[in-house]
Write an enzyme that holds these catalytic residues in place. Structure first.
Site, PDB file in Angstrom:
ATOM      1  N   ASP A  93       0.807  -1.214   0.000  1.00  0.00           N
ATOM      2  CA  ASP A  93       0.000   0.000   0.000  1.00  0.00           C
ATOM      3  C   ASP A  93       0.844   1.269   0.000  1.00  0.00           C
ATOM      4  O   ASP A  93       0.639   2.173  -0.794  1.00  0.00           O
ATOM      5  CB  ASP A  93      -0.987   0.004   1.194  1.00  0.00           C
ATOM      6  CG  ASP A  93      -0.311  -0.303   2.539  1.00  0.00           C
ATOM      7  OD1 ASP A  93       0.937  -0.469   2.580  1.00  0.00           O
ATOM      8  OD2 ASP A  93      -1.031  -0.388   3.550  1.00  0.00           O
ATOM      9  N   ASP A  96       6.546   3.978   3.766  1.00  0.00           N
ATOM     10  CA  ASP A  96       6.637   5.007   4.804  1.00  0.00           C
ATOM     11  C   ASP A  96       8.101   5.081   5.256  1.00  0.00           C
ATOM     12  O   ASP A  96       8.890   5.795   4.659  1.00  0.00           O
ATOM     13  CB  ASP A  96       5.671   4.648   5.927  1.00  0.00           C
ATOM     14  CG  ASP A  96       5.617   5.697   7.017  1.00  0.00           C
ATOM     15  OD1 ASP A  96       6.034   6.835   6.768  1.00  0.00           O
ATOM     16  OD2 ASP A  96       5.149   5.392   8.135  1.00  0.00           O
ATOM     17  N   LYS A 124       5.562   8.013   0.667  1.00  0.00           N
ATOM     18  CA  LYS A 124       5.557   9.229   1.490  1.00  0.00           C
ATOM     19  C   LYS A 124       6.867   9.962   1.345  1.00  0.00           C
ATOM     20  O   LYS A 124       7.929   9.353   1.412  1.00  0.00           O
ATOM     21  CB  LYS A 124       5.367   8.869   2.966  1.00  0.00           C
ATOM     22  CG  LYS A 124       3.936   8.789   3.370  1.00  0.00           C
ATOM     23  CD  LYS A 124       3.841   8.775   4.879  1.00  0.00           C
ATOM     24  CE  LYS A 124       2.593   8.032   5.284  1.00  0.00           C
ATOM     25  NZ  LYS A 124       2.476   7.918   6.746  1.00  0.00           N
ATOM     26  N   VAL A 146      -2.524   8.605   6.255  1.00  0.00           N
ATOM     27  CA  VAL A 146      -3.661   8.538   5.335  1.00  0.00           C
ATOM     28  C   VAL A 146      -4.489   7.264   5.560  1.00  0.00           C
ATOM     29  O   VAL A 146      -3.975   6.262   6.056  1.00  0.00           O
ATOM     30  CB  VAL A 146      -3.199   8.601   3.860  1.00  0.00           C
ATOM     31  CG1 VAL A 146      -2.607   9.960   3.527  1.00  0.00           C
ATOM     32  CG2 VAL A 146      -2.197   7.497   3.536  1.00  0.00           C
ATOM     33  N   ASP A 152      -5.984   1.670   6.890  1.00  0.00           N
ATOM     34  CA  ASP A 152      -6.861   1.776   8.060  1.00  0.00           C
ATOM     35  C   ASP A 152      -6.396   2.797   9.077  1.00  0.00           C
ATOM     36  O   ASP A 152      -5.271   3.290   9.042  1.00  0.00           O
ATOM     37  CB  ASP A 152      -6.906   0.423   8.778  1.00  0.00           C
ATOM     38  CG  ASP A 152      -5.608   0.164   9.560  1.00  0.00           C
ATOM     39  OD1 ASP A 152      -4.529   0.271   8.945  1.00  0.00           O
ATOM     40  OD2 ASP A 152      -5.680  -0.094  10.778  1.00  0.00           O
ATOM     41  N   ARG A 158     -10.916   1.086   5.783  1.00  0.00           N
ATOM     42  CA  ARG A 158     -10.304   0.379   4.654  1.00  0.00           C
ATOM     43  C   ARG A 158     -11.226   0.366   3.432  1.00  0.00           C
ATOM     44  O   ARG A 158     -10.775   0.246   2.303  1.00  0.00           O
ATOM     45  CB  ARG A 158      -9.969  -1.075   5.036  1.00  0.00           C
ATOM     46  CG  ARG A 158      -8.890  -1.220   6.100  1.00  0.00           C
ATOM     47  CD  ARG A 158      -8.424  -2.673   6.153  1.00  0.00           C
ATOM     48  NE  ARG A 158      -7.661  -2.993   7.351  1.00  0.00           N
ATOM     49  CZ  ARG A 158      -6.346  -2.817   7.478  1.00  0.00           C
ATOM     50  NH1 ARG A 158      -5.655  -2.295   6.493  1.00  0.00           N
ATOM     51  NH2 ARG A 158      -5.726  -3.154   8.590  1.00  0.00           N
TER      52      ARG A 158
HETATM   53  P1  5GP Z   1       6.903   1.155   6.560  1.00  0.00           P
HETATM   54  O1  5GP Z   1       7.143   2.204   7.609  1.00  0.00           O
HETATM   55  O2  5GP Z   1       7.543  -0.141   6.935  1.00  0.00           O
HETATM   56  O3  5GP Z   1       7.307   1.633   5.184  1.00  0.00           O
HETATM   57  O4  5GP Z   1       5.342   0.944   6.497  1.00  0.00           O
HETATM   58  C1  5GP Z   1       4.748  -0.119   7.165  1.00  0.00           C
HETATM   59  C2  5GP Z   1       3.272  -0.162   6.987  1.00  0.00           C
HETATM   60  O5  5GP Z   1       2.707   0.831   7.842  1.00  0.00           O
HETATM   61  C3  5GP Z   1       2.676   0.148   5.608  1.00  0.00           C
HETATM   62  O6  5GP Z   1       2.691  -0.945   4.735  1.00  0.00           O
HETATM   63  C4  5GP Z   1       1.257   0.497   6.016  1.00  0.00           C
HETATM   64  O7  5GP Z   1       0.499  -0.669   6.164  1.00  0.00           O
HETATM   65  C5  5GP Z   1       1.464   1.205   7.344  1.00  0.00           C
HETATM   66  N1  5GP Z   1       1.439   2.651   7.129  1.00  0.00           N
HETATM   67  C6  5GP Z   1       2.468   3.503   6.896  1.00  0.00           C
HETATM   68  N2  5GP Z   1       2.034   4.758   6.706  1.00  0.00           N
HETATM   69  C7  5GP Z   1       0.674   4.706   6.808  1.00  0.00           C
HETATM   70  C8  5GP Z   1      -0.371   5.685   6.691  1.00  0.00           C
HETATM   71  O8  5GP Z   1      -0.180   6.881   6.432  1.00  0.00           O
HETATM   72  N3  5GP Z   1      -1.644   5.235   6.875  1.00  0.00           N
HETATM   73  C9  5GP Z   1      -1.934   3.932   7.153  1.00  0.00           C
HETATM   74  N4  5GP Z   1      -3.226   3.600   7.322  1.00  0.00           N
HETATM   75  N5  5GP Z   1      -0.979   2.971   7.265  1.00  0.00           N
HETATM   76  C10 5GP Z   1       0.304   3.374   7.087  1.00  0.00           C
HETATM   77 MG    MG Z   2       1.322  -2.691   5.160  1.00  0.00          MG
END
Ligand code: 5GP
Ligand code: MG
Length: 176
Positions: A93, A96, A124, A146, A152, A158
């Site tokens: 998705d 981050d 992001k 977001v 979620d 979702r």
């Molecule tokens: P990472 O920090 O490892 O790149 O992201 C891990 C997971 O955190 C993403 O796959 C997503 O499921 C969740 N996540 C990160 N940023 C957001 C956000 O802005 N909104 C939501 N709902 N989930 C997020």
């Molecule tokens: Mg995820």
């Protein structure tokens, strides 16, 4: 709720990504692997825009242990299909911190996939990313939390057909 990406914008971009992915893998077979649960809505739409023979699998990953970020990803449910020798497209998705993507890439490489590439709906814009790269990115978005289109907040939202920022997350200026 402030809408960041409308249903129409998402649909157009997803169709475009589908065409690009189809071209990139032309003549080859694909194993699409989605990360549960956030990527299911995106993956469901994207799959139908990829015109190639493909298999679908999924796994769940968690970066949290006892409600605190462990800084390490745990793969919580295993794949059902073999990936050795297959071209893997990992669909998630949002990028981050990039930690999930980095760990997932390492995991699939260790399983001897023929290739591992990545597609995320959103990236992001933050400077402290562990993994700054996805092969296909739907949208580059500001560093805000977001929801919608699979993403979620406390497991809700979702099912929204668009991506938005909850108004509680906005400061006064942005709300206006
Ligand atoms: P990472 O920090 O490892 O790149 O992201 C891990 C997971 O955190 C993403 O796959 C997503 O499921 C969740 N996540 C990160 N940023 C957001 C956000 O802005 N909104 C939501 N709902 N989930 C997020
Ligand atoms: Mg995820």
């Amino acid at each position: 709720m402030k809408i960041l990406l409308t249903e129409t914008e998402i649909a157009e971009r997803v169709a475009q990504l589908g065409r690009e992915i189809t071209e990139a893998y032309r003549g080859r077979e694909l194993t699409v692997i989605t990360v549960m649960n956030g990527a299911v809505v995106f993956a469901a739409d994207l799959l139908r825009k990829i015109d190639l023979p493909l298999q679908l699998d999924s796994f769940a990953a968690s970066s949290y242990e006892n409600d605190r970020s462990s800084g390490k990803i745990t793969i919580r449910s295993a794949l059902k299909l073999p990936v050795r020798g297959r071209h893997v497209l990992l669909v998630d998705d949002i990028l981050d911190t990039g930690l999930s993507m980095k760990c997932a890439m390492e995991y699939f490489r260790s399983l001897d996939a023929a290739s591992v590439r990545t597609c995320v709906l959103m990236d992001k814009m933050r400077k402290d990313k562990v993994c700054a790269h996805a092969d296909w990115v739907g949208f580059r978005i500001p560093d805000r939390y977001v929801v919608g289109y699979g993403l979620d907040s406390g497991e809700y939202y979702r099912n929204l057909p668009y991506v938005g920022i909850l108004t509680d997350e906005l400061d006064g200026q942005e709300k206006a």
